[in-house]
Design a protein around this motif. Structure first.
Motif, short mmCIF file in Angstrom:
data_model
loop_
_atom_site.label_atom_id
_atom_site.label_comp_id
_atom_site.label_asym_id
_atom_site.label_seq_id
_atom_site.Cartn_x
_atom_site.Cartn_y
_atom_site.Cartn_z
N GLU A 128 -117.59 -51.67 -23.63
CA GLU A 128 -117.07 -50.31 -23.72
C GLU A 128 -116.04 -50.11 -22.61
O GLU A 128 -115.94 -50.92 -21.69
N ILE A 129 -115.29 -49.03 -22.71
CA ILE A 129 -114.29 -48.70 -21.70
C ILE A 129 -114.57 -47.31 -21.15
O ILE A 129 -114.81 -46.37 -21.90
N ILE A 130 -114.57 -47.21 -19.81
CA ILE A 130 -114.68 -45.92 -19.14
C ILE A 130 -113.49 -45.79 -18.20
O ILE A 130 -112.76 -46.75 -17.95
N THR A 131 -113.27 -44.58 -17.67
CA THR A 131 -112.18 -44.33 -16.74
C THR A 131 -112.73 -44.13 -15.34
O THR A 131 -113.70 -43.38 -15.14
N GLU A 150 -111.31 -54.33 -14.23
CA GLU A 150 -110.43 -53.17 -14.17
C GLU A 150 -109.15 -53.44 -14.96
O GLU A 150 -108.57 -54.52 -14.87
N MET A 206 -104.34 -48.02 -17.04
CA MET A 206 -104.63 -46.91 -17.95
C MET A 206 -103.96 -47.09 -19.30
O MET A 206 -104.43 -46.55 -20.31
N MET A 258 -113.41 -51.99 -18.35
CA MET A 258 -114.12 -52.54 -19.50
C MET A 258 -115.39 -53.19 -18.99
O MET A 258 -115.34 -54.04 -18.09
N GLN A 279 -106.05 -44.31 -10.68
CA GLN A 279 -106.91 -44.09 -11.85
C GLN A 279 -106.74 -45.29 -12.77
O GLN A 279 -105.64 -45.76 -13.01
N ARG A 280 -107.84 -45.79 -13.33
CA ARG A 280 -107.79 -47.02 -14.11
C ARG A 280 -108.94 -47.05 -15.08
O ARG A 280 -109.91 -46.28 -14.97
N LYS A 281 -108.83 -47.96 -16.03
CA LYS A 281 -109.91 -48.17 -16.98
C LYS A 281 -110.82 -49.30 -16.49
O LYS A 281 -110.38 -50.19 -15.76
N ARG A 318 -104.90 -57.36 -16.54
CA ARG A 318 -106.04 -56.89 -15.76
C ARG A 318 -105.66 -56.77 -14.29
O ARG A 318 -104.79 -57.49 -13.80
N TYR A 322 -103.86 -49.73 -21.11
CA TYR A 322 -104.45 -50.75 -21.98
C TYR A 322 -104.88 -50.12 -23.30
O TYR A 322 -105.59 -49.12 -23.34
#
Length: 301
Positions: free
Chosen positions: A228-231, A214, A217, A157, A153-155, A188, A219
Motif C-alpha cells: 500500500e502507499i501512504i503519505t 520512500e 509524491m 510504499m 513530503q513523500r510517499k 525511489r 509516483y
C-alpha cells in the motif's frame, strides 16, 4: 543442523556467481573449484540451501542486473539481451516475463516494480540462526557518522506484517522478495528498509514492523498486491551510517554498531530531539560496499 562446511561451500559458490556473472563464457569448472566439491555434490548442496540450481541462480542475477539498463530509454532491448548473455530479444523477454511477471518494455514504461533477485549470502542467515560468532572479539571500533537530512513530503510504499519483530522474523513471515521488489522502483528516494512504524500508522491486527521504501509524491505506478502507499509529512531525519567494510559476514557487527551509536547519541546537544511520532524508523541493513545505515525522525528544539 546444517553442517557448517556445507554452508561455507555454498557461500563460496554464491560469491563466485556474483563476482563472475558478467563472464562470457561463464567458467563452470572454476565455479566448482571454488566450491571444493564435485560438481554433483556442489549442485546438490547449492539447491538444498538456496532452492535454486547454480544455473538458475546465475540467470536470476543476470536478469536482475539487466533491469538498470532496461530503464535507459536510449538502449535497445536487443542490446540489453545480448549484454545479459541471451541469444535473442525473444529469449530475453520470455525469461524476463517468467522471472518478473511483466515485459521489459512494461518495466521501462514505469508501470510498476519487479521482484529483483537479491543474492544475499546464505551464511548470514545461518550466523543469525545458530547465533554463531561472525567477527573476531578484537575487531577495531566501527566509526559511525550522523547526518541530519530534511525530507520533503513523500510517499511510502510499504508491506505490513502481522507478528514480525525484526528483519529475520519479517522475512520468515513475508519472505525476502520485498527487497528486490521495492529496490526496483525507479525514482525511489533511498533503498528499501525494514520499518518500525509509529503507533498512529499501525493498523489493528498488524505489527509495528513493516518493509517499505520512500517515493516522490509524483509516483503514479502500480502498487503490487500486498503493498500500500501512504503519505509522510516533511520532517528532519538523522541518518546513522558506518563506512564500507571488507568482510560481508561482518554485517551483524556493522548493524550493531549503528544501533549502539543511536542509543549513545544525544541529539539535544545539537539542537534536536528524537520524534518517533513523525515518521517510521528506517533500518536499511548493511552491505560491504556501503556500510550499515539507519534513520530516525527528529524535531528541532
Amino acid at each position: 543442523m546444517v553442517r557448517w562446511d556445507k554452508i561455507e561451500a555454498v557461500s563460496r559458490m554464491q560469491r563466485y556467481l556474483k563476482e563472475h556473472a558478467a563472464d562470457e563464457p561463464f567458467c563452470w569448472s572454476d565455479f566448482y573449484a571454488a566450491a571444493g566439491f564435485s560438481s554433483r555434490h556442489a549442485n546438490r548442496i547449492f539447491k538444498e540451501l538456496t532452492q535454486k540450481t547454480p544455473a538458475e541462480y546465475l540467470r536470476d542475477i543476470r536478469l536482475s542486473q539487466s533491469c538498470a539498463s532496461v530503464l535507459q530509454d536510449d538502449k535497445a532491448i536487443l542490446d540489453i539481451a545480448l549484454d545479459a548473455h541471451f541469444d535473442s530479444h525473444e529469449g530475453y523477454t520470455r525469461a524476463f516475463v517468467s522471472r518478473f511477471g511483466r515485459t521489459p518494455s512494461s518495466y521501462r514504461r514505469g508501470e510498476g516494480p519487479v521482484p529483483l533477485f537479491v543474492s544475499d549470502p546464505i551464511k548470514n542467515y545461518y550466523v543469525h540462526l545458530y547465533q554463531k560468532e561472525s567477527c573476531p572479539m578484537d575487531q577495531k571500533p566501527i566509526v559511525c557518522t550522523v547526518t541530519p537530512i530534511e525530507r520533503p513530503q513523500r510517499k511510502l510504499m510499504l508491506q505490513r506484517s502481522v507478528k514480525a519483530t525484526d528483519y529475520w522474523s519479517y522475512c520468515e513471515e513475508k519472505c525476502c522478495d520485498w527487497v528486490g521488489m521495492l529496490n526496483s522502483l525507479p525514482g525511489r528516494l533511498d533503498i528499501a528498509a525494514i520499518l518500525e512504524l509509529p503507533p498512529q500508522l499501525v493498523r489493528l491486527g498488524t505489527s509495528p514492523v513493516a518493509a517499505g521504501v520512500e517515493l516522490p509524491m509524483e509516483y503514479g505506478g502500480d502498487v503490487p498486491g500486498g503493498y500500500e502507499i501512504i503519505t509522510l509529512p516533511p520532517c528532519t531525519m538523522l541518518y546513522f551510517q558506518t563506512g564500507p567494510f571488507e568482510n560481508e559476514e561482518d554485517f551483524g557487527a556493522q548493524i550493531g554498531a549503528v544501533s549502539q551509536a543511536m542509543q549513545a547519541y544525544q541529539p539535544e546537544r545539537f539542537g534536536y530531539a528524537y520524534a518517533p511520532e513523525l515518521a517510521p524508523r528506517f533500518n536499511f541493513g548493511a552491505d560491504a560496499a556501503n556500510g550499515a545505515k539507519q534513520a530516525v525522525p527528529v524535531r528541532k528544539l
